[in-house]
Design an enzyme around this catalytic site. Sequence first.
Site, PDB file in Angstrom:
ATOM      1  N   LYS A 368      34.128  33.465  78.210  1.00  0.00           N
ATOM      2  CA  LYS A 368      33.447  34.682  78.667  1.00  0.00           C
ATOM      3  C   LYS A 368      33.321  35.694  77.530  1.00  0.00           C
ATOM      4  CE  LYS A 368      37.822  36.266  80.635  1.00  0.00           C
ATOM      5  NZ  LYS A 368      38.636  36.277  81.848  1.00  0.00           N
ATOM      6  N   TYR A 597      32.078  62.908  58.539  1.00  0.00           N
ATOM      7  CA  TYR A 597      31.749  63.813  59.655  1.00  0.00           C
ATOM      8  C   TYR A 597      32.904  64.764  59.924  1.00  0.00           C
ATOM      9  CZ  TYR A 597      27.604  61.164  61.010  1.00  0.00           C
ATOM     10  OH  TYR A 597      26.374  60.582  61.034  1.00  0.00           O
TER      11      TYR A 597
HETATM   12  C1  LIG Z   1      39.799  35.654  81.542  1.00  0.00           C
HETATM   13  C2  LIG Z   1      40.364  34.676  82.454  1.00  0.00           C
HETATM   14  C3  LIG Z   1      41.156  33.623  81.979  1.00  0.00           C
HETATM   15  C4  LIG Z   1      41.588  33.502  80.532  1.00  0.00           C
HETATM   16  O1  LIG Z   1      42.649  34.367  80.291  1.00  0.00           O
HETATM   17  P1  LIG Z   1      43.445  34.412  78.911  1.00  0.00           P
HETATM   18  O2  LIG Z   1      44.577  35.275  79.180  1.00  0.00           O
HETATM   19  O3  LIG Z   1      42.508  34.966  77.898  1.00  0.00           O
HETATM   20  O4  LIG Z   1      43.819  33.015  78.588  1.00  0.00           O
HETATM   21  C5  LIG Z   1      41.569  32.684  82.883  1.00  0.00           C
HETATM   22  N1  LIG Z   1      41.245  32.767  84.197  1.00  0.00           N
HETATM   23  C6  LIG Z   1      40.504  33.757  84.682  1.00  0.00           C
HETATM   24  C7  LIG Z   1      40.187  33.793  86.132  1.00  0.00           C
HETATM   25  C8  LIG Z   1      40.055  34.767  83.841  1.00  0.00           C
HETATM   26  O5  LIG Z   1      39.330  35.757  84.330  1.00  0.00           O
END
Ligand SMILES: *Cc1c(COP(=O)(O)O)cnc(C)c1O
Length: 706
Positions: A368, A597
């Site tokens: 993601k 700035y």
């Molecule tokens: C983001 C997410 C993960 C991955 O989590 P990490 O801590 O980055 O390994 C796994 N499961 C779900 C449902 C998530 O939203």
Amino acid sequence: MSAAVKKGRTYPALDNFRLMAALLVTAVHTSPLAPWSEAADFWLTRVLARVAVPFFLMVSGYFLQKGGWEKERTRRFLKKTGLLYLGSVLLYLPLNLYAGLPSLGEGVRKLLFEGTFYHLWYLPAAMLGCVIAWRLSRMGLRAALPAAAALYLIGLGGDSYYGIVSALPPLKAAYEAIFLVLGYTRNGLFMAPLFLLLGAASARIQIPERTAAAGFLLSLAAMSGEGFLLRHMGVQRHDSMYLLLPVCMEFLFSLLLGRNQGENKAARSVSMLVYLLHPWTIVLVRGGAKLAGLEKLFIQNQGVHFLAVAALTFAGSGMLVHLSSRALLRPAPAARAWREIDLKALAHNVRVLKEQAGPGCELMAVLKADAYGHGARETARALQRQGIVKAYAAACLTEAIQLRRAGIRGTILVLGYTPPEQAELLRRWHLTQTVVSGEYAARLSAGARKSKITVHIAVDTGMHRLGIPSGDMEAIRRVFRLPNLNIQGMFSHLCVSDSLAPDDVSFTLSQVKRFYDTVLKLQEEGLDTGKIHLQASYGLLNLPAQPCDYARVGIALYGVYSHNGPVQRGLDIWPVLSLRARVALVRKLEPGETAGYGCAFRTERSTRLAVICVGYADGLPRDFGARGGEVLLRGQRAPVVGMLCMDQMLADVTDIGDVKEGDIATVLGRDGAGLIRAEDLAEQCGTITNEFLAGLGARLDFRYKK
Ligand SMILES: *Cc1c(COP(=O)(O)O)cnc(C)c1O
């Protein structure tokens, strides 16, 4: 896995084979072996080389299908091919004029079906074939392929089987009617649709490499037999189509596809140019030979003729491609600020995490937010190449489709909400949707009209984000009873598994217990819960091994922890991402001068300031300097001073000798003996590594190190 892949290099088999196919087409038109052996030349140019055009058609079909063969793609393909055809028609017009123009009717027929010059038939055939194949594919490939095969058989009857088929008077009459309009049957109507559709289907058919290789050799041998037999019988009206050609092509294409990694855009362009230009080269070589009085060598000796034509065409095409190379027009990726992605580290982390997950538990790579800022396309492709990860998770429909478009096969789970109205898209792209609640499941099922939607049921075990409450057995059972959902898995998410504080540990254990209680109860009732998964990265780091099918690894895959807090089991994971930026200039300031700035930085001594090409639009906080931010230059730490700008920041390099324009500053990662860890940097920025990485600015370039 091929040797090239093992070495970590990519081998774009499909694109590379285009060059071979273009060479074969050149051979068809120069008959290189004819002086030595008619039979050998027949085999080379009328049997073996007949794979070239079907191959080009299959590649087109494969790529049309890969991104989802929508109307829009058909339109784009037609437009592109049409323009190419138009250009080619003009290119060969002088030769048409020289040979004498055909009648209007003949001209139109040539333009639409046969091409205005002998080799150009392929372009109108690809266009007509694409329209027919696309129409047929609307019925689904299972119905489309037999329909296209039927067209092919008709074409076959008018091609190398004509002498046999035309022995039957009604068939002879039918073919004569066809030949009133069309010169040949190897065209866009009879030949192209089958190969386009076979190419499209290849993405789904996976033949093991050995089977494909053996199948190709056997079917090629059989097709050679077929060719010689038909030739011996003297029944061939034309010699482009064989009964065994589609079989042979399916094996050949599978073989290439199985080895296909990455792309070779230059090979694409060169092969296309060779195909388009070689008849002109033939004319030029002949003309040149006559002028130079070298007809004996360059024309009569057909082998040399072929070599001369091929060498000139390939060299000329290569040169044209080089000169027009877009690379000359694009900035280098390391021009301003970029993330360096170490794909070896990624592969290493996969191995470490898979080992940690234990037998029976596969990794689901969480990609993601553009793979936590690592670039989802390339990251996913690298994982797919490595071959250990076969399941992926994305946050939403858009991200999931992006992965499919990048050629990612296997399970892609959408972790977040997808509006039920878009259920059709889930089906269309073969995605797996998370059931976020009981009501949602019902709406999703109702929205799935054509066929079932594949889902994993999220169970809420205490995070209270997405999922059906773990105790609500009846709600979960109702989901199993819905008609249009295909339940392939069940999962939950832990929300304090990254903490070893006693209260947090007991909360996590209560989540684990709730999840397995729910799953076991359903299984006892005889329901198939499919793939079970619970742990994310910290589940692997802090929990004992769990009986499950997947671990959904995100942050650990990228080689870092979320924060510096303690874990049960530290793993030997390697950071994948480094963030680097160029030094634009170094300037000297006197004591008491200000910079940036708000004049936020005031010198206390004679100071050398480096202006570095990275700013808050790239994902760093504006007050990075005040937070103790540093960069590495020449392996040493330089403090960031003043307020960050959108696109630049200032670092005090007074104590580092010899920093100059064009130097590379490291914001995150290793530089010589220096190291800035993601965990420390994120802490400095008041967050966790997950947020820092996901928040990297979109304009940062990527440099993938293989
Ligand atoms: C983001 C997410 C993960 C991955 O989590 P990490 O801590 O980055 O390994 C796994 N499961 C779900 C449902 C998530 O939203």
